[in-house]
Design a protein around this motif. Structure first.
Motif, short mmCIF file in Angstrom:
data_model
loop_
_atom_site.label_atom_id
_atom_site.label_comp_id
_atom_site.label_asym_id
_atom_site.label_seq_id
_atom_site.Cartn_x
_atom_site.Cartn_y
_atom_site.Cartn_z
N SER A 96 68.13 -71.16 87.79
CA SER A 96 67.61 -72.86 87.46
C SER A 96 68.31 -73.87 87.38
O SER A 96 68.52 -75.21 87.01
CB SER A 96 67.22 -72.95 85.99
OG SER A 96 65.94 -71.26 85.23
N PHE A 97 69.68 -73.05 87.33
CA PHE A 97 71.10 -73.86 88.25
C PHE A 97 71.03 -74.21 89.81
O PHE A 97 72.86 -73.93 89.65
CB PHE A 97 71.38 -74.12 86.93
CG PHE A 97 71.19 -74.12 85.84
CD1 PHE A 97 70.77 -74.62 85.39
CD2 PHE A 97 72.33 -73.27 84.63
CE1 PHE A 97 69.79 -74.95 83.84
CE2 PHE A 97 71.61 -73.49 83.57
CZ PHE A 97 70.73 -74.44 82.67
N VAL A 98 69.97 -74.16 90.17
CA VAL A 98 70.95 -73.84 91.81
C VAL A 98 71.68 -74.98 92.36
O VAL A 98 71.09 -75.92 92.18
CB VAL A 98 69.17 -73.80 92.58
CG1 VAL A 98 69.31 -73.04 93.93
CG2 VAL A 98 68.45 -71.97 92.23
N THR A 99 72.24 -74.62 92.94
CA THR A 99 73.19 -75.74 93.56
C THR A 99 73.32 -75.63 94.72
O THR A 99 73.57 -74.29 95.64
CB THR A 99 74.61 -76.10 92.94
OG1 THR A 99 75.43 -74.99 92.80
CG2 THR A 99 74.79 -76.79 91.78
N TYR A 133 62.16 -73.94 89.04
CA TYR A 133 61.88 -74.44 90.21
C TYR A 133 63.11 -74.48 90.85
O TYR A 133 63.74 -74.68 91.90
CB TYR A 133 62.67 -76.35 90.12
CG TYR A 133 61.31 -76.42 89.32
CD1 TYR A 133 60.75 -77.24 90.09
CD2 TYR A 133 61.56 -77.45 87.62
CE1 TYR A 133 59.40 -78.59 89.28
CE2 TYR A 133 60.87 -78.36 87.38
CZ TYR A 133 59.73 -78.25 87.97
OH TYR A 133 58.72 -79.48 87.45
N GLY A 134 63.90 -73.06 90.47
CA GLY A 134 64.59 -72.31 91.37
C GLY A 134 64.20 -71.70 93.16
O GLY A 134 65.34 -71.86 93.36
N SER A 135 63.04 -71.62 92.53
CA SER A 135 62.97 -70.34 93.61
C SER A 135 62.89 -71.72 95.13
O SER A 135 63.15 -72.09 96.16
CB SER A 135 61.79 -70.28 94.11
OG SER A 135 60.70 -69.73 95.50
N GLU A 136 62.13 -73.15 94.62
CA GLU A 136 61.73 -74.36 95.21
C GLU A 136 63.23 -74.97 95.64
O GLU A 136 63.36 -75.54 97.17
CB GLU A 136 61.25 -75.10 94.91
CG GLU A 136 59.48 -75.09 94.71
CD GLU A 136 59.15 -75.64 94.41
OE1 GLU A 136 58.49 -76.96 95.26
OE2 GLU A 136 58.55 -76.83 92.97
N LEU A 137 64.10 -75.12 94.34
CA LEU A 137 65.45 -75.91 94.44
C LEU A 137 66.39 -74.53 96.01
O LEU A 137 67.33 -75.40 96.67
CB LEU A 137 66.10 -75.61 93.74
CG LEU A 137 65.72 -76.70 93.06
CD1 LEU A 137 66.46 -77.09 91.41
CD2 LEU A 137 65.99 -78.24 93.60
N TYR A 138 66.04 -73.53 95.78
CA TYR A 138 67.20 -72.14 96.88
C TYR A 138 66.91 -72.47 98.19
O TYR A 138 66.96 -72.35 99.09
CB TYR A 138 67.00 -71.24 96.03
CG TYR A 138 67.49 -69.97 97.01
CD1 TYR A 138 68.95 -69.73 96.89
CD2 TYR A 138 66.60 -69.61 98.12
CE1 TYR A 138 68.86 -68.74 97.58
CE2 TYR A 138 67.27 -68.55 99.11
CZ TYR A 138 68.79 -67.99 98.49
OH TYR A 138 69.67 -67.18 99.03
#
Length: 477
Positions: free
Chosen positions: A261-264, A341-346
């Motif tokens: 969840s905390f993808v940067t 939202y991790g997958s989309e942010l990644y």
């Protein structure tokens, strides 16, 4: 008295019909998905569902269920042994035993109910238990129904002279099916958002026990498509409270990969510097290295604000206009947030990465052939900052979160640099960071090894070719 034998035969046929209906439900349950687990990969990626069919659970559980309960305290694994009591109850009913079917049915239901506390057992005995059951398939429904039918029939043999009609059990089936389906429909219609409907509901799932967020899913790709970012795009991180709460303020890159969840991004502007994380680690156990440079003009600003049970996401353009804004909240244990939202942010941040120009397979041979006898140990380091654990090489500043760079020695050749950390009192390397000097200096590979003494009888890991090469390199210096 003349009609009594005919009455007994009629009741017995009714009982056999009921038993046949139960056995049909049981056999069908073996070939349908019974239980399942949702698995959420770290560092982005899509969640996936693991289904276990009835016959798989019966076979594996019969062999290993007792061990999982005894050695891993996974008492839910004992539920599989209700299958054997089910067979026993069926035969007792066929032979019209009065009291014993009811007693065995109680034990059967007790064992079957342990499945509600079953945990994903994992592989080896020492491995930790996994998640609780996240979904119940039609196989589980028919399995419980088959046992309920023979249990009711067993008790009726005690308290009634005749068995209930098959229509009673069909009505029971319809009511139970309709009730559970309505629960699933309510969860789908009223609690799940678009992403959760797509991820957590399917034709094989009769009831999902996964908690729904009740929070609207805001599609990131609709407002900020993946094609909007490239390797030249600059993303600024503002007030990323995750870093302050969990990690050192000195190195915000330590938060990378902490939770999906905390993808940067691996390239971003933070405070007074532009950070670029070079993903050059060969092994899972070592950390990548971050390069610090001067501030740049920002194209987008990205913010994660974490609260006790909630996370706010915000993406704005260079003029601070909101491009995308969404919320998520923590699951029960607080390790995952949803909507996820991790997958989309990644996928979005993957566009920021600079393509590697180094052929990994030829890297070691390249270093050996071009620098083996020309390197010099102890060549000059521009500067080292002990407070921030940052080192400056040929005008570039690098920082690592889990290594004390003061313990490294620098080796130089015409085309390569290498920071080498060795064990005390010997020349066995623990970590080696190779840099390529052309066209501009940049890291190309980090090697980190775990090992015992060469004379150990039980080495934990064979020495790799890179380690052998680096040890030989140190001997020649």
């Amino acid at each position: 008295m003349v009609n009594q034998p005919h009455k007994i035969d009629k009741d017995y046929k009714r009982l056999l019909t009921v038993i046949g209906f139960s056995v049909a439900c049981y056999i069908a349950s073996l070939f349908l998905p019974a239980i399942g687990f949702y698995h959420s990969p770290m560092n982005g990626g899509d969640e996936w569902i693991q289904y276990d069919k009835g016959y798989e659970l019966l076979f594996i559980g019969t062999i290993f269920g007792w061990a999982s309960a005894l050695f891993k305290a996974n008492i839910g694994a004992l539920a599989v042994y209700a299958n054997f009591l089910y067979v026993l109850v069926v035969f007792l009913l066929i032979f019209r035993v009065k009291l014993l079917p009811a007693i065995m049915s109680l034990l059967m239901i007790l064992l079957a109910s342990l499945s509600f506390v079953y945990r994903d057992a994992g592989g080896e005995i020492p491995s930790p238990l996994g998640d609780e059951i996240s979904l119940w398939g039609y196989g589980a429904f028919l399995w419980f129904l088959a046992q309920a039918i023979v249990a009711i029939a067993g008790f009726m043999q005690i308290f009634r002279e005749k068995s209930a009609s098959i229509w009673f059990y069909i009505l029971l089936f319809v009511i139970a099916f309709a009730y559970i389906s309505e629960i699933q429909r309510q969860k789908y219609s009223n609690l799940a958002n678009e992403l959760e409907r797509e991820s957590y509901f399917s034709k094989w799932i009769m009831l999902t026990t996964k908690e729904m967020s009740g929070i609207e899913y805001i599609n990131l790709s609709d407002t900020l498509p993946v094609t909007a970012l490239s390797s030249d795009t600059v993303v600024g991180i503002i007030d990323n409270e995750i870093e302050y709460r969990k990690y050192s303020v000195i190195n915000p890159t330590a938060v990378l990969g902490y939770q999906e969840s905390f993808v940067t991004p691996n390239k971003f502007q933070y405070k007074g510097h532009f950070w670029q994380v070079h993903e050059v680690c060969e092994h899972y156990s070592c950390m990548n290295i971050a390069e610090l440079s001067e501030k740049k003009d920002v194209d987008y600003y990205y913010t994660i604000k974490s609260y006790t049970n909630n996370v706010d996401y915000l993406v704005t353009d260079k003029s601070k206009n909101v491009v995308w804004q969404a919320k998520a909240r923590a699951e029960k244990l607080g390790h995952k947030y949803f909507p996820n939202y991790g997958s989309e942010l990644y996928q979005l941040f993957e566009r920021l990465k600079t393509p590697s120009t180094t052929d990994e397979e030829d890297l070691r041979d390249l270093i050996v052939s071009q620098t083996y006898n020309t390197g010099v140990l102890g060549c000059r380091v521009d500067s080292y900052n002990r407070v921030s654990n940052a080192i400056k090489l040929e005008g570039r500043v690098y920082q690592m979160s889990e290594y004390d760079l003061s313990n490294f020695r620098l080796w130089c050749s015409e085309k390569y640099l290498a920071l080498i950390e060795t064990e005390k009192n010997n020349n066995i390397p623990k970590t080696v960071i190779f840099f390529e000097r052309e066209p501009d200096i940049h890291p190309i590979r980090i090697y980190a090894w775990s090992y015992l003494d060469e004379n150990s009888q039980n080495p934990t890991k064979l020495l790799s070719n890179e380690l052998i090469f680096t040890k030989d390199l140190l001997k020649r210096m």
